[in-house]
Design a protein around this motif. Structure first.
Motif, PDB file in Angstrom:
ATOM      1  N   VAL A 205      27.370   0.132  56.742  1.00 16.31           N
ATOM      2  CA  VAL A 205      28.729   0.665  56.653  1.00 16.31           C
ATOM      3  C   VAL A 205      29.181   0.706  55.204  1.00 16.31           C
ATOM      4  O   VAL A 205      29.745   1.702  54.720  1.00 16.31           O
ATOM      5  CB  VAL A 205      29.693  -0.187  57.501  1.00 16.31           C
ATOM      6  N   LEU A 206      28.919  -0.343  54.474  1.00 14.52           N
ATOM      7  CA  LEU A 206      29.298  -0.400  53.068  1.00 14.52           C
ATOM      8  C   LEU A 206      28.605   0.701  52.277  1.00 14.52           C
ATOM      9  O   LEU A 206      29.211   1.370  51.428  1.00 14.52           O
ATOM     10  CB  LEU A 206      28.953  -1.778  52.505  1.00 14.52           C
ATOM     11  N   ALA A 207      27.327   0.922  52.576  1.00 12.05           N
ATOM     12  CA  ALA A 207      26.568   1.954  51.865  1.00 12.05           C
ATOM     13  C   ALA A 207      27.175   3.331  52.131  1.00 12.05           C
ATOM     14  O   ALA A 207      27.313   4.153  51.214  1.00 12.05           O
ATOM     15  CB  ALA A 207      25.107   1.924  52.302  1.00 12.05           C
ATOM     16  N   VAL A 208      27.547   3.589  53.388  1.00  8.32           N
ATOM     17  CA  VAL A 208      28.152   4.882  53.723  1.00  8.32           C
ATOM     18  C   VAL A 208      29.450   5.082  52.940  1.00  8.32           C
ATOM     19  O   VAL A 208      29.713   6.151  52.378  1.00  8.32           O
ATOM     20  CB  VAL A 208      28.408   4.977  55.241  1.00  8.32           C
ATOM     21  N   LEU A 209      30.270   4.033  52.883  1.00  4.92           N
ATOM     22  CA  LEU A 209      31.537   4.145  52.162  1.00  4.92           C
ATOM     23  C   LEU A 209      31.317   4.398  50.672  1.00  4.92           C
ATOM     24  O   LEU A 209      31.964   5.245  50.059  1.00  4.92           O
ATOM     25  CB  LEU A 209      32.364   2.866  52.359  1.00  4.92           C
TER      26      LEU A 209
ATOM     27  N   ARG B 228      19.714  -1.808  68.356  1.00  4.56           N
ATOM     28  CA  ARG B 228      20.064  -3.197  68.067  1.00  4.56           C
ATOM     29  C   ARG B 228      19.956  -3.435  66.578  1.00  4.56           C
ATOM     30  O   ARG B 228      19.028  -2.951  65.932  1.00  4.56           O
ATOM     31  CB  ARG B 228      19.126  -4.133  68.832  1.00  4.56           C
ATOM     32  N   MET B 229      20.899  -4.130  66.060  1.00  2.53           N
ATOM     33  CA  MET B 229      20.907  -4.338  64.621  1.00  2.53           C
ATOM     34  C   MET B 229      21.576  -5.671  64.312  1.00  2.53           C
ATOM     35  O   MET B 229      22.531  -6.056  64.995  1.00  2.53           O
ATOM     36  CB  MET B 229      21.691  -3.204  63.958  1.00  2.53           C
ATOM     37  N   ARG B 230      21.059  -6.326  63.315  1.00  3.21           N
ATOM     38  CA  ARG B 230      21.702  -7.571  62.906  1.00  3.21           C
ATOM     39  C   ARG B 230      23.071  -7.260  62.302  1.00  3.21           C
ATOM     40  O   ARG B 230      23.227  -6.273  61.583  1.00  3.21           O
ATOM     41  CB  ARG B 230      20.855  -8.268  61.859  1.00  3.21           C
ATOM     42  N   PRO B 231      24.088  -8.091  62.597  1.00  2.00           N
ATOM     43  CA  PRO B 231      25.434  -7.826  62.051  1.00  2.00           C
ATOM     44  C   PRO B 231      25.435  -7.669  60.537  1.00  2.00           C
ATOM     45  O   PRO B 231      26.136  -6.806  59.999  1.00  2.00           O
ATOM     46  CB  PRO B 231      26.228  -9.048  62.485  1.00  2.00           C
ATOM     47  N   ALA B 232      24.662  -8.468  59.847  1.00  2.12           N
ATOM     48  CA  ALA B 232      24.651  -8.372  58.389  1.00  2.12           C
ATOM     49  C   ALA B 232      24.116  -7.011  57.947  1.00  2.12           C
ATOM     50  O   ALA B 232      24.655  -6.367  57.031  1.00  2.12           O
ATOM     51  CB  ALA B 232      23.796  -9.489  57.799  1.00  2.12           C
ATOM     52  N   LEU B 233      23.062  -6.538  58.639  1.00  7.18           N
ATOM     53  CA  LEU B 233      22.480  -5.244  58.288  1.00  7.18           C
ATOM     54  C   LEU B 233      23.467  -4.113  58.591  1.00  7.18           C
ATOM     55  O   LEU B 233      23.605  -3.159  57.817  1.00  7.18           O
ATOM     56  CB  LEU B 233      21.179  -5.033  59.068  1.00  7.18           C
TER      57      LEU B 233
END
Lengths: 217, 190
Positions: free
Chosen positions: B65-69, B55-60
């Motif tokens: 995802v941004l960090a991976v990119l 479970r994860m907050r959408p913002a997190l």
């Protein structure tokens, strides 16, 4: 008669261009070299032109030497040596060889590749361009692959029908192996084996066999 | 108080009476929930298959995802740069004169000036300066080249000559250091 007239007209149109090209090269040499060096270099260039050899590589060697601040003797020696290399390349590759082939062939010969190897390459690819095979061969020699092994690798690949892109990939793989610390000889053998395994129409077991040309480098 | 009111009071009082065994039932329910929760966590890699395992907050999630990119793009650029890539293929363009535009890319950390020399510019270190890319270590120049074989090198800060690490080398070091070789106009640029 019309053909003769057309030929004469074409010759008259081309001749000034050729002359202006020569004059341009000489002007560049005189602008960049000291007079006592420019004169003998231009003599070598004119002699090469008279033999029908490409002169641009000779001018380039002289200008490169000047930019690298090499000594006059070194520059003149380099230009003379390259002119001899171009003549030898034409002997090996034939009178129909293009300027770029002669340029690449001269470099290979000056690195110690025998004329026979160039002639064998020409026989292996009689109608196609040999520029890229010769450049790949030169690169192998520059990276420490013994001349005989480098010649055999490129010759075997060309005889197997490897196209230029495949030769380029083989070069990249062999360079990567050498950079990783493999011995150049083993790297070239493995690179050739990989290429032969992937070349269409090549029996797979042939890749592990020593190239036939090995006995006559 | 009439009969109906009394009936309501009795019913309310009956609902408010403690139920026998209610405390024990509640304790059992809590215990069971704890066991199920603990069991879900102990499974090795259970969160890969358990729909409620991660479970994860959408913002997190968006930040991840941004960090991976960003890390992927940065790593790719670094890899390209570490190879000192001369990349003619992506930007090759055949020009009307029969020549080809070739893009040269060179990595030179700490350099203040990089130029391209070759037989196409008379080996003049002032003729073809490279432009510094935004990353700082990467230098780029696009040059129209006639078809044929070209020898070239990079000049760093006007004094150090270096070959292109990704290109074939010339077989002979005529004046001390080898040049790189480039073929334009065959099937593809080399």
């Amino acid at each position: 008669m019309r053909r003769l007239l057309a030929l004469a007209l074409a010759s008259s149109l081309l001749a000034p261009g050729r002359a202006s090209g020569d004059e341009s090269e000489e002007a560049r040499l005189r602008a960049r070299l000291k007079p006592e060096l420019a004169t003998p270099v231009i003599e070598v260039v004119r002699s090469a032109a008279a033999q029908g050899l490409p002169t641009a590589p000779l001018v380039a060697r002289a200008l490169e030497g000047a930019s690298r601040q090499a000594g006059d003797e070194a520059i003149l020696e380099a230009v003379r040596g390259y002119a001899a290399g171009l003549a030898a390349a034409r002997r090996a590759l034939g009178s129909t060889a293009r300027a770029a082939e002669l340029d690449a062939g001269a470099g290979a010969l000056m690195a110690g590749v025998p004329e026979d190897s160039l002639a064998s390459l020409k026989r292996a690819r009689p109608s196609g361009s040999l520029v890229i095979p010769l450049v790949v061969l030169s690169d192998f020699v520059a990276r420490g692959v013994p001349v005989a092994n480098a010649s055999n690798a490129v010759l075997a690949a060309t005889r197997a029908g490897a196209a230029d892109p495949a030769l380029l990939r083989m070069r990249e793989r062999i360079d990567e192996r050498i950079l990783r610390g493999e011995a150049p000889t083993g790297a070239s053998r493995e690179g050739l084996r990989e290429l032969l395994m992937k070349t269409p129409g090549t029996p797979k077991e042939r890749g592990s066999r020593e190239p036939r040309e090995r006995r006559q480098p | 108080m009439n009969g109906d009111d009394r009936w309501d009071d009795d019913a309310r009082a009956a609902y408010q009476l403690p139920i026998e065994g209610e405390e024990q039932a509640r304790d059992r329910a809590i215990l069971r929930l704890r066991r199920e929760s603990a069991k879900r966590r102990t499974g090795m890699g259970a969160w890969w298959v358990d729909p409620d395992g991660l479970r994860m907050r959408p913002a997190l999630a968006a930040v991840c995802v941004l960090a991976v990119l960003v890390i992927g793009a940065w790593s790719g650029a670094g890899w390209m740069a570490s190879r000192g890539v001369r990349a003619p293929r992506p930007s090759i363009a055949t020009l009307p004169s029969g020549s080809t535009a070739v893009t040269f890319v060179f990595r030179a950390p700490g350099a203040t000036r990089v130029s391209l020399v070759g037989d196409f510019n008379g080996w003049d270190p002032e003729a073809t300066p490279l432009a510094r890319a935004t990353t700082g270590e990467i230098w780029i120049a696009q040059v129209p080249l006639e078809h044929g074989l070209h020898a070239y090198a990079f000049v760093i800060d006007g004094r150090d000559w270096a070959p292109d690490p990704s290109a074939p080398l010339a077989p002979v070091a005529t004046f001390g250091r080898r040049n790189s070789l480039l073929v334009v106009g065959e099937d593809q640029a080399l």
